[in-house]
Structures are given as C-alpha cells and as structure tokens.
Design an enzyme around this catalytic site. Sequence first.
Site, short mmCIF file in Angstrom:
data_model
loop_
_atom_site.label_atom_id
_atom_site.label_comp_id
_atom_site.label_asym_id
_atom_site.label_seq_id
_atom_site.Cartn_x
_atom_site.Cartn_y
_atom_site.Cartn_z
N THR A 171 46.61 44.17 37.23
CA THR A 171 46.65 44.78 38.51
C THR A 171 47.64 44.51 39.29
OG1 THR A 171 44.25 44.73 38.71
CG2 THR A 171 45.32 44.88 40.84
N THR A 172 48.35 43.21 39.14
CA THR A 172 49.48 42.51 39.77
C THR A 172 50.48 43.23 39.51
OG1 THR A 172 48.20 40.55 39.96
CG2 THR A 172 50.41 40.44 40.90
N TYR A 212 36.24 54.06 39.18
CA TYR A 212 36.11 55.32 39.80
C TYR A 212 34.71 55.76 38.95
CZ TYR A 212 36.06 59.83 41.89
OH TYR A 212 35.69 61.05 42.63
N TYR A 237 37.46 42.12 32.17
CA TYR A 237 38.02 41.76 33.38
C TYR A 237 36.76 42.45 34.40
CZ TYR A 237 41.19 41.91 37.39
OH TYR A 237 41.99 41.98 38.44
N ARG A 290 37.49 46.08 43.30
CA ARG A 290 38.52 47.29 42.99
C ARG A 290 37.74 48.32 42.14
NH1 ARG A 290 44.06 47.02 43.29
NH2 ARG A 290 44.83 44.94 44.30
N LYS A 311 37.34 37.60 32.45
CA LYS A 311 38.12 37.21 33.63
C LYS A 311 37.34 37.51 34.78
CE LYS A 311 41.85 38.40 36.66
NZ LYS A 311 43.22 39.41 36.97
N ILE A 345 43.79 33.43 35.76
CA ILE A 345 44.45 34.39 35.53
C ILE A 345 44.94 34.65 37.09
CG2 ILE A 345 45.06 36.94 35.00
CD1 ILE A 345 43.15 36.57 32.54
#
Length: 296
Positions: free
Chosen positions: A46-47, A109, A135, A140, A164, A206
């Site tokens: 994501t980052t 989504y 994850y 999100r 995560k 993380i």
Amino acid sequence: MSIFKGAGVAIVTPMKNNEEVNYDRLEQMIEYQINQGTDCIIIAGTTGESSTLTTEEHAEVIKAAVKFAKHRIPVVAGTGSNCTREAIHLSEEAEKAGVDGLLCVTPYYNKATQGGLIRYYTEIANSVKLPIIMYNVPSRTGCNILPETAAKLYHDVENIVAIKEATGNVAQAAKTMYLTDGKLDLYSGEDGIVVPLMSIGAIGVISVWSNVAPKDVHDMCMAFFDGDTKKAMEIQLKAQPLIEALFSEVNPIPVKKALNLMGMEAGPLRSPLTEMTDANAAKLAETMKNYGIKLA
C-alpha cells in the site's frame, strides 16, 4: 522458519517529477534502510502505491528491490489483488524475481465472503512455493479475515505462514493467535500498537514509520526480544505524535511528504492521491523536528 523477525519497512515507491518510477532513488532508499538496521524490505505494498502501478511496473519494481537488496535482508513483495488471477500472476512474477515471501492483501471492493477468502488465499498459495503473509486491513478493503478463517488457512495450507494484522483490534489478533496455538507468525500492521501486539506473540512489524526512523523501529523490536520491555515501550510511546502525523492523511501521502522534507526525494504521488495540505504538512514538519528528525 519465519520470513523475517523485527522491523520490516513498507517502503515507498519514489517517483520522478514526471511520475515515472525513480529506480536510482529506490536503490538509495533500500541502501539507507539496510544501513540503519531494517530487517526486511516490503516492496509494492500500500505504501508503495501498488494500486497505481501498472502490472508491468509492479513486476519491475519487485525485480529492482531484489536486485538492490542483494540478499542482505529478505524482500517481501506485495502481490494481492481484487482479482485472484491477477494476484496469482503477480505472485508468480515475484517468485521468478527471487523474493523471499509474499504479502497478499485481501481482495478489495469485492467484499469476499470468508469462503471466498479461503479460496483466494489457497489458490495463490498453490501457485507458488513461497511463504505467504495474509494482509488484513479492512479499513481499506472492506473485508476482514476472521480469526477462524486465518486459523483454517494456517492449518490447511502449508505455505501460508503469517498475517499482517492491521485491524487495530488487539482482541481479534489475540483470538487468531489462540486458534493457531501462537504458531502463526503475527506482524503488526499498525505502527502505534507494535509493542502491545508483540506482548501477545507478534514477531515484528510491517511499518510506515520505518521509512523515516528505521533504526528506532528496529531497536524497539530488538529491545522487546531481548527482554527490555521498558526500552521498547519508551520508543513506542515517544513515536506516537510522529505516527499520528504520518497517518493524518491517507497513507502514503504523509510519509512521502516526510521523506521529501528530509531531502530523500521520494517525489510526487500518482492520482488519485494528492499532495498533503499545507496545514497538515506544517504540523508534520514540526512533529518530525520535535521527534529529532533532521529536515533538509
């Protein structure tokens, strides 16, 4: 054996002014992280703005990270997708590139059912030999890996080895650890609660925070492992204002701004992400200075 133990950096993807990936700067950032004691590079998460990289760029960024790390520390590639076929394709490409593990976010989504999550992770795992970190970041994705689901995947699929945990829900993490007899590798996905999660068995983080203060995050983890929980707690608490500032707007907007303020030339963000507001940027700069980070 765990993929890594300690501080994994969810590294940004630096961009040139024209928004092309800046591979020279990525190499410098990875070198900086390794020199500062970071224990693992997590690339194209994501980052790392994976959601705005093309499939080709995604694969190339992963290859570059492996090349730049030179097997000095593990490299974990973000390869999850809202499409299982795409996740499998990216995972296979990452395996060919020589990564040490995969970080697979839940489908976003689609809002998959728990049965859908089991199928998704099982199909990815069956396509590669690499160890996989699930994850879980429902804020999100709109999709939560329930403890029972995480436990089933861990018990049934050999190369699903870790999670995560980015729900912010310590009770949920504790239940997941209980259902896996504490054997599932747990990584904090929330910089603000690393030490609390380590107290129930997490083996690291993380981290977004690691982009700007890698030594501190590494030292916090090592202090905890060495039994110096007081030192670990002090590092964790000192960072709370900085962590809040790094998440004052949608990640990775603030962390890229922070790196630019440090003179590390992370570059711009791709649309639909926008530059940080002036007010929040000023607060971020002040918080960084108070923390002890030198600005350019």
